[in-house]
Design an enzyme around this catalytic site. Sequence first.
Site, PDB file in Angstrom:
ATOM      1  N   ASP A 418       0.858  -1.181   0.000  1.00 10.60           N
ATOM      2  CA  ASP A 418       0.000   0.000   0.000  1.00 10.60           C
ATOM      3  C   ASP A 418       0.899   1.237   0.000  1.00 10.60           C
ATOM      4  O   ASP A 418       2.101   1.155   0.264  1.00 10.60           O
ATOM      5  CB  ASP A 418      -0.889  -0.034   1.245  1.00 10.60           C
ATOM      6  CG  ASP A 418      -1.801   1.172   1.343  1.00 10.60           C
ATOM      7  OD1 ASP A 418      -2.317   1.610   0.312  1.00 10.60           O
ATOM      8  OD2 ASP A 418      -1.968   1.687   2.458  1.00 10.60           O
ATOM      9  N   GLU A 509      -8.597  14.674   7.679  1.00  3.30           N
ATOM     10  CA  GLU A 509      -9.577  15.630   8.185  1.00  3.30           C
ATOM     11  C   GLU A 509      -8.971  16.555   9.230  1.00  3.30           C
ATOM     12  O   GLU A 509      -9.228  17.758   9.234  1.00  3.30           O
ATOM     13  CB  GLU A 509     -10.785  14.884   8.763  1.00  3.30           C
ATOM     14  CG  GLU A 509     -11.656  14.235   7.716  1.00  3.30           C
ATOM     15  CD  GLU A 509     -13.013  13.860   8.271  1.00  3.30           C
ATOM     16  OE1 GLU A 509     -13.093  13.534   9.476  1.00  3.30           O
ATOM     17  OE2 GLU A 509     -14.000  13.911   7.516  1.00  3.30           O
ATOM     18  N   THR A 683      -2.604   1.302  -4.688  1.00  8.18           N
ATOM     19  CA  THR A 683      -3.121   2.429  -3.921  1.00  8.18           C
ATOM     20  C   THR A 683      -4.414   2.938  -4.529  1.00  8.18           C
ATOM     21  O   THR A 683      -4.679   2.741  -5.724  1.00  8.18           O
ATOM     22  CB  THR A 683      -2.081   3.569  -3.863  1.00  8.18           C
ATOM     23  OG1 THR A 683      -2.620   4.662  -3.142  1.00  8.18           O
ATOM     24  CG2 THR A 683      -1.699   4.036  -5.263  1.00  8.18           C
ATOM     25  N   ARG A 784      -5.809   4.111  -8.162  1.00  6.18           N
ATOM     26  CA  ARG A 784      -7.275   4.107  -8.166  1.00  6.18           C
ATOM     27  C   ARG A 784      -7.818   2.703  -7.947  1.00  6.18           C
ATOM     28  O   ARG A 784      -8.773   2.271  -8.576  1.00  6.18           O
ATOM     29  CB  ARG A 784      -7.808   4.672  -9.486  1.00  6.18           C
ATOM     30  CG  ARG A 784      -7.435   6.109  -9.781  1.00  6.18           C
ATOM     31  CD  ARG A 784      -8.026   7.058  -8.775  1.00  6.18           C
ATOM     32  NE  ARG A 784      -8.004   8.438  -9.215  1.00  6.18           N
ATOM     33  CZ  ARG A 784      -8.270   9.473  -8.430  1.00  6.18           C
ATOM     34  NH1 ARG A 784      -8.566   9.247  -7.154  1.00  6.18           N
ATOM     35  NH2 ARG A 784      -8.248  10.693  -8.883  1.00  6.18           N
ATOM     36  N   LYS A 790      -7.264  -4.901  -5.181  1.00  9.36           N
ATOM     37  CA  LYS A 790      -5.941  -5.226  -4.646  1.00  9.36           C
ATOM     38  C   LYS A 790      -5.796  -6.739  -4.481  1.00  9.36           C
ATOM     39  O   LYS A 790      -4.772  -7.331  -4.842  1.00  9.36           O
ATOM     40  CB  LYS A 790      -5.719  -4.523  -3.303  1.00  9.36           C
ATOM     41  CG  LYS A 790      -5.620  -3.007  -3.392  1.00  9.36           C
ATOM     42  CD  LYS A 790      -5.317  -2.410  -2.022  1.00  9.36           C
ATOM     43  CE  LYS A 790      -5.157  -0.902  -2.091  1.00  9.36           C
ATOM     44  NZ  LYS A 790      -4.772  -0.308  -0.797  1.00  9.36           N
ATOM     45  N   ASP A 811      -1.440  -1.087   5.935  1.00  7.01           N
ATOM     46  CA  ASP A 811      -1.712  -0.644   7.298  1.00  7.01           C
ATOM     47  C   ASP A 811      -3.186  -0.404   7.582  1.00  7.01           C
ATOM     48  O   ASP A 811      -3.560  -0.156   8.730  1.00  7.01           O
ATOM     49  CB  ASP A 811      -0.952   0.662   7.585  1.00  7.01           C
ATOM     50  CG  ASP A 811      -1.546   1.851   6.847  1.00  7.01           C
ATOM     51  OD1 ASP A 811      -1.689   2.921   7.454  1.00  7.01           O
ATOM     52  OD2 ASP A 811      -1.874   1.713   5.648  1.00  7.01           O
TER      53      ASP A 811
END
Length: 1108
Positions: A418, A509, A683, A784, A790, A811
């Site tokens: 990732d 955020e 990713t 994307r 994945k 993770d």
Amino acid sequence: MLVLFSCIVSIDVSQIIARRSLICVGEEIWVDSRTVYIGHKEPPPGAEAYIPQRYPDNRIVSSKYTFWNFIPKNLFEQFRRIANFYFLVIFLVQLIIDTPTSPVTSGLPLFFVITVTAIKQGYEDWLRHKADCSINECPVDVVQQGKVVRTQSHKLRVGDIVVVKEDETFPCDLILLSSSRSDGTCYVTTTSLDGESSHKTYYAIPDTMAFRTEQEVDSLHATIECEQPQPDLYKFVGRINIYKDKEEPVARPLGAENLLLRGATLKNTQHIYAVAVYTGMETKMALNYQSKSQKRSAVEKSMNAFLIVYLCILISKAVINTVLKYAWQWSPDRDEPWYNHRTEHERQPFTDFLAFMVLFNYIIPVSMYVTVEMQKFLGSYFISWDEEMFDEELGEGAQVNTSDLNEELGQVEYVFTDKTGTLTENNMEFIECCVDGNVYIPHAICNGQILSAACAFCLSLQEYEDLFFRALCLCHTVQVKEEETVDGIKRGIHQGRPTSFYISSSPDEVALVEGMKRLGYTYLRLKDNYMEILNKDDEIERFELLHVLNFDSVRRRMSVIVKSRDYLLFCKGADSSIFPRVVSGKVEQVKARVEQNAVEGLRTLCVAYRRLSQSEYQEACHHLMEAKLALQDREQRLAQAYDIIERDFVLLGATAVEDRLQEKAADTIESLHKAGMKVWVLTGDKMETAAATCYASKLFRRTTQILELTKKRTEEQSLHDVLFELNRTVLRHLSVDCLDFGLIIDGATLSAVLKPNQEGAGHGNYREIFLEICRNCSAVLCCRMAPLQKAQIVKLIKASKEHPITLAIGDGANDVSMILEAHVGIGIMGKEGRQAARNSDYAIPKFKHLKKMLLVHGHYYYIRIAELVQYFFYKNVCFIFPQFLYQFFCGFSQQPLYDTAYLTLYNISFTSLPILLYSLVEQHVSMDTLKREPSLYRDIAKNSLLRWPVFLYWTCLGVFDAVVFFFGAYFLFDNTTFTSNGQMFGNWTFGTLIFTVLVFTVTLKLALDTHHWTWINHFVIWGSLLFYVIFSLLWGGIIWPFLNYQRMYYVFMQMLSSGPAWLSIILLITVSLLPDVIKKVLCRAMCPTATERAQVQCWHHLHMKLEV
């Protein structure tokens, strides 16, 4: 409503409960659901029928066995293993028929293996029983008849109203009814569930949030209809029907934001009232106890293949000896004593075949399996104890969730990683924002002066800027945590501005809200469903929060509907999900800035808004409420509602956040490349951002020729043409220029490549062509990507014709699918929770630790267990082949060559500890050398030490040594060897002599293979030889009263009293070891491997240091 006509037909009530007809607004669908009666109160007369339901109590059972079923269940599981079952059959054959060896010789090793395994598993299960008891007996407060009653956790039932206080753990899965907080919210940490330490907000039902006392809560008359238990922690569908007087029940939707999960902890809230909906083994935490699918290593598969070969050899030996026995007996010139003539009438070929099977069965090493298990179990602690893999910041080191795959770490060919939180730190920092074409950078420096944050490029705020900053202050799920009160003074305000800090499950955020704070707009709090903002003029603005359209990985955006003077819909999300829904705004300017930031490796989000009229708002509310009340397909209906609401946006701008590369991430990837591994980055980020990270991490080099297989390109050309063009390009340049290629593919194109239903004959080739391109690329970037894609990528590579060993590392929860799919799954203990770490085979604090995990630990584990497996087969060939040869000299009479004690203890005691210790501590090359020269990893790639040629070499070496043992002893003492009193050696002395040479040879062979000597190596190797000598002296030097024979009495001492016996032992050991030594010397001199050259360099450096 269900009407039961019991007088007409008998219906199973349990089936009615499982498949009830639930009527929602405008729908009537049969669904799997349950009805929970809050406080165990029946619905009022005239409502739906009351059907008593039985649910499990709140008892948690994580143990596997009980006192009564431990022995039968454990034995059943152990004898499912083919090796254990095989030795059980051999043991039973020895009991049933007259065999040449005692049943003890098979029974004792089998009993040892079974007992050791049973004790280990029993102890582990006893620990689970203790843990279960401590959990099940925890005190819990329950509301009964308006009073709080304390009971034990395991006595809780579905429908009980529970009181939970601050810092207490929820005893079961609960629906929040009310809270001590005025807004009906509570804060929860789910560290024990998913590792996220941030405070999550959960909401009470509006109709019950005002309840403050036990009496008020107990007066509630309501039922909950919800789905049956399922393990997804983040999904819950239900509704509550509240009965008030004689009115129609009020239905309110229930979702994951109302469900408090067992194992989570209440924080920053004095107490809550909640009702139990799932208890015991039906709670989501218990449903997640289920173990992952079993993964098998390549070594284990090789071991099983070798075992089958040896089983065939065993059967062949038994068949050959049986046939030769009868051929010899039928021979007219046989030299058989007169008292054996009766055997002509009692010949039983099948019995003889079984007897030979028993005689030769030791060629199958029963103790190998228990030794391998002990090696894996004990060896896994070296990863946990590795101080270099300990992270000071987290306060944690590497974790081993399964020890079955240790050696697989040394066989990895593909690494799927990732990006966010794995290659990068997942520690976001707000860099800039672009608003209506103007760029804002907090605290920008211009001409030597620090300008105010809001005027870096534009000195006046217009309507778009106002809306943009307000949008980012409102469109989020951030919580505000104020500083603690010190000496009675609340330290929440500093120089007129709040200094509280923000908490969120998403680092993005927090970075955006903190960035707005630096630009003059501060988010203060959410109070009584109003969001408060402190604007640049230090004025507090209040917005009523009406709806939150939560973020999901499919939409890739989130929205809020708020009300000030007007109804406003604010939305933020990925550019690919925002731009198609925009109808106005400076799209081109913002898009250009987004692309520029992406090229620089920054994470970008776009922000848009829409003003809603009263009628549009009412329509939106209708769509949302209808979707939220649905008990079936709620997620799909919500997605449809979101799609209708989130449209016709006005583009406000975009943000750029930096996620820095992790320490030594580039060095780790470079080392993996040198080790021969291909690294793929999977990713969900946009192509430009991901590509910039790949260049920074040295996945792509400046000389790498990038091939693009993206949606943009396939729109210009057909997928067929693009694939064939890329394949031709790669093959042409590889044959001529040997260029380094890198491939970039996006999720949309991957779906087209893997699409199962394609027209034309070309479909079958798409997958193969894509794989052919990937094989010739040193690195691949897949952007994307959805989580499922994945896993599809990993599965695609696993299933390719080379069947490479794959490793996936990530993770976050979106990485779990690929971690479970790969041969080896590694989780990073990151900031996106611990789902990846919990579902992985191994967990490490940082990506940089992957280098040592593979290049050092993986390398060591593989060479150790490869030597262990080959050595076990070798020493058993050395052990049993002389027995086979001996049959040619004893008339195929099944006479054993070795004594029963030697047969029993050879694998258990005499030769077991040296190889176990070797497989734990051997280091053929130093750790520093392995880290400094990653290319050494290539020497052990593709299971090189357990290939058939290597296996054949070890087997032939064992046969050669066995021939030397037997015929060396035979010819050296043929009619020449006498003891000092003139007595000739007997057959037991002959067998003992061969056995002595055997034990010393196989032990010294291991000593010659040992490169890393410590005091414990010396103690175990020489101690094992000493133990054999002492045991033989005691076994043959004492008349044991429990034996019905004394055939070994004084045999060993008599043998050692002979000078020729000493000479022959030394000579035979030397001759046996000589070929292996010569082979190693020649190979090192003529064609040394990289590992052997590294060993020579290490010895040279060590010699130089000693001379200095």
